[in-house]
Design an enzyme around this catalytic site. Structure first.
Site, PDB file in Angstrom:
ATOM      1  N   GLY A  17       0.812  -1.173   0.078  1.00 16.53           N
ATOM      2  CA  GLY A  17      -0.157  -0.129   0.018  1.00 16.53           C
ATOM      3  C   GLY A  17       0.716   1.287  -0.049  1.00 16.53           C
ATOM      4  O   GLY A  17       1.833   1.151   0.425  1.00 16.53           O
ATOM      5  N   GLN A  31       3.317   9.936   0.645  1.00 19.57           N
ATOM      6  CA  GLN A  31       4.520   9.289   0.965  1.00 19.57           C
ATOM      7  C   GLN A  31       5.614   9.339  -0.291  1.00 19.57           C
ATOM      8  O   GLN A  31       6.740   9.321  -0.070  1.00 19.57           O
ATOM      9  CB  GLN A  31       4.297   7.637   1.092  1.00 19.57           C
ATOM     10  CG  GLN A  31       3.630   7.281   2.496  1.00 19.57           C
ATOM     11  CD  GLN A  31       3.415   6.011   2.474  1.00 19.57           C
ATOM     12  OE1 GLN A  31       2.449   5.212   2.041  1.00 19.57           O
ATOM     13  NE2 GLN A  31       4.329   5.294   3.290  1.00 19.57           N
ATOM     14  N   CYS A  50       5.761  -0.270   7.269  1.00 18.50           N
ATOM     15  CA  CYS A  50       5.114   1.113   6.467  1.00 18.50           C
ATOM     16  C   CYS A  50       6.429   1.506   5.602  1.00 18.50           C
ATOM     17  O   CYS A  50       7.662   1.513   6.077  1.00 18.50           O
ATOM     18  CB  CYS A  50       5.046   2.145   7.233  1.00 18.50           C
ATOM     19  SG  CYS A  50       4.547   3.764   6.347  1.00 18.50           S
ATOM     20  N   LEU A  51       6.459   1.981   4.281  1.00 25.02           N
ATOM     21  CA  LEU A  51       7.410   2.212   3.411  1.00 25.02           C
ATOM     22  C   LEU A  51       8.047   3.488   3.885  1.00 25.02           C
ATOM     23  O   LEU A  51       9.295   3.737   3.568  1.00 25.02           O
ATOM     24  CB  LEU A  51       6.899   2.406   2.012  1.00 25.02           C
ATOM     25  CG  LEU A  51       6.588   0.886   1.248  1.00 25.02           C
ATOM     26  CD1 LEU A  51       6.001   1.359  -0.121  1.00 25.02           C
ATOM     27  CD2 LEU A  51       7.413  -0.098   1.286  1.00 25.02           C
ATOM     28  N   HIS A  71      -4.804   1.811   7.343  1.00 21.86           N
ATOM     29  CA  HIS A  71      -3.370   2.089   7.774  1.00 21.86           C
ATOM     30  C   HIS A  71      -3.036   3.673   6.402  1.00 21.86           C
ATOM     31  O   HIS A  71      -2.335   4.564   6.750  1.00 21.86           O
ATOM     32  CB  HIS A  71      -2.415   1.181   7.103  1.00 21.86           C
ATOM     33  CG  HIS A  71      -0.966   1.645   7.177  1.00 21.86           C
ATOM     34  ND1 HIS A  71       0.096   1.010   7.956  1.00 21.86           N
ATOM     35  CD2 HIS A  71      -0.194   2.468   6.352  1.00 21.86           C
ATOM     36  CE1 HIS A  71       1.141   1.424   7.749  1.00 21.86           C
ATOM     37  NE2 HIS A  71       1.157   2.329   6.875  1.00 21.86           N
ATOM     38  N   GLU A  72      -3.424   3.198   5.083  1.00 22.44           N
ATOM     39  CA  GLU A  72      -3.227   4.093   4.123  1.00 22.44           C
ATOM     40  C   GLU A  72      -4.013   5.506   4.475  1.00 22.44           C
ATOM     41  O   GLU A  72      -3.697   6.769   4.158  1.00 22.44           O
ATOM     42  CB  GLU A  72      -3.480   3.593   2.848  1.00 22.44           C
ATOM     43  CG  GLU A  72      -2.611   2.440   2.505  1.00 22.44           C
ATOM     44  CD  GLU A  72      -1.130   2.902   2.612  1.00 22.44           C
ATOM     45  OE1 GLU A  72      -0.711   3.851   2.694  1.00 22.44           O
ATOM     46  OE2 GLU A  72      -0.376   1.567   3.095  1.00 22.44           O
ATOM     47  N   HIS A  89      -2.599   7.762   6.725  1.00 19.16           N
ATOM     48  CA  HIS A  89      -1.626   8.918   6.024  1.00 19.16           C
ATOM     49  C   HIS A  89      -2.139   9.970   5.658  1.00 19.16           C
ATOM     50  O   HIS A  89      -1.466  11.084   5.509  1.00 19.16           O
ATOM     51  CB  HIS A  89      -0.889   7.890   4.884  1.00 19.16           C
ATOM     52  CG  HIS A  89       0.324   6.994   5.195  1.00 19.16           C
ATOM     53  ND1 HIS A  89       1.386   7.439   5.833  1.00 19.16           N
ATOM     54  CD2 HIS A  89       0.283   5.696   5.107  1.00 19.16           C
ATOM     55  CE1 HIS A  89       2.214   6.495   6.047  1.00 19.16           C
ATOM     56  NE2 HIS A  89       1.623   5.341   5.436  1.00 19.16           N
TER      57      HIS A  89
HETATM   58 NI    NI Z   1       2.294   3.570   5.563  1.00 18.39          NI
END
Ligand code: NI
Length: 171
Positions: free
Chosen positions: A46, A51, A94-95, A136-137, A140
């Site tokens: 995701g 991000q 998380c990236l 989660h996304e 963000h």
């Molecule tokens: Ni994330």
């Protein structure tokens, strides 16, 4: 399609709230394609636009299992209409916080309204990994990270570690 550099903790950009998208046009579709390319390259399941430094309310997800065909999904202006009382726990990463994982408890099922890649409104019920990933996304898009859902002590340790790493990179 272009792989974009990822914004990494503790960059304050990650704490910014993203703005709603008013028009689904070619430029936005290119952004969605870049996000997918960046997510697959990382690799991750995701990614939110913020991000890669774009404060717009869009995210991409692919929760296909290993060996399955790709299932890229684009969510524009996603909004959770309903969350189940039942909760589930997943180990999240998380990236933007590479190589850190922690268990997070969230509602197990969510009802979501969003625009798809063609700008068409969709309402779906999501459960399992997709429900967790969506929450989660969407966090963000509101400047919230999964480490905000863990203990304060653990969160402060992670932030400290990444702040130190960012400083040593800057030198
Ligand atoms: Ni994330």
């Amino acid at each position: 399609m272009t792989i974009k550099p990822l914004i990494i903790l503790p960059d304050p950009v990650l704490r910014q709230a993203s703005k709603p998208i008013e028009r689904v046009d070619g430029e936005l579709k290119r952004l969605a394609d870049d996000m997918l390319e960046t997510m697959y390259d990382a690799p991750g399941i995701g990614l939110a636009a913020i991000q890669i430094g774009v404060p717009r309310r869009m995210l991409v997800i692919d929760v296909a299992r290993e060996g399955e065909d790709k299932q890229p999904q684009v969510f524009i202006n996603p909004e959770i209409l309903k969350s189940s009382e039942e909760r589930s726990v997943y180990e999240e990463g998380c990236l933007s916080i590479p190589d850190y994982y922690a268990e997070v408890e969230r509602p197990a099922v969510v009802t979501l309204r969003y625009l798809d890649r063609d700008g068409k409104e969709q309402i779906v019920d999501a459960d399992g990994l997709l429900a967790t990933c969506l929450q989660h996304e969407i966090d963000h898009l509101n400047g919230v990270l999964f480490i905000d859902h863990i203990s304060r002590l653990k969160r402060e340790m992670v932030i400290k570690k990444f702040t130190k790493a960012a400083k040593s990179k800057a030198i």
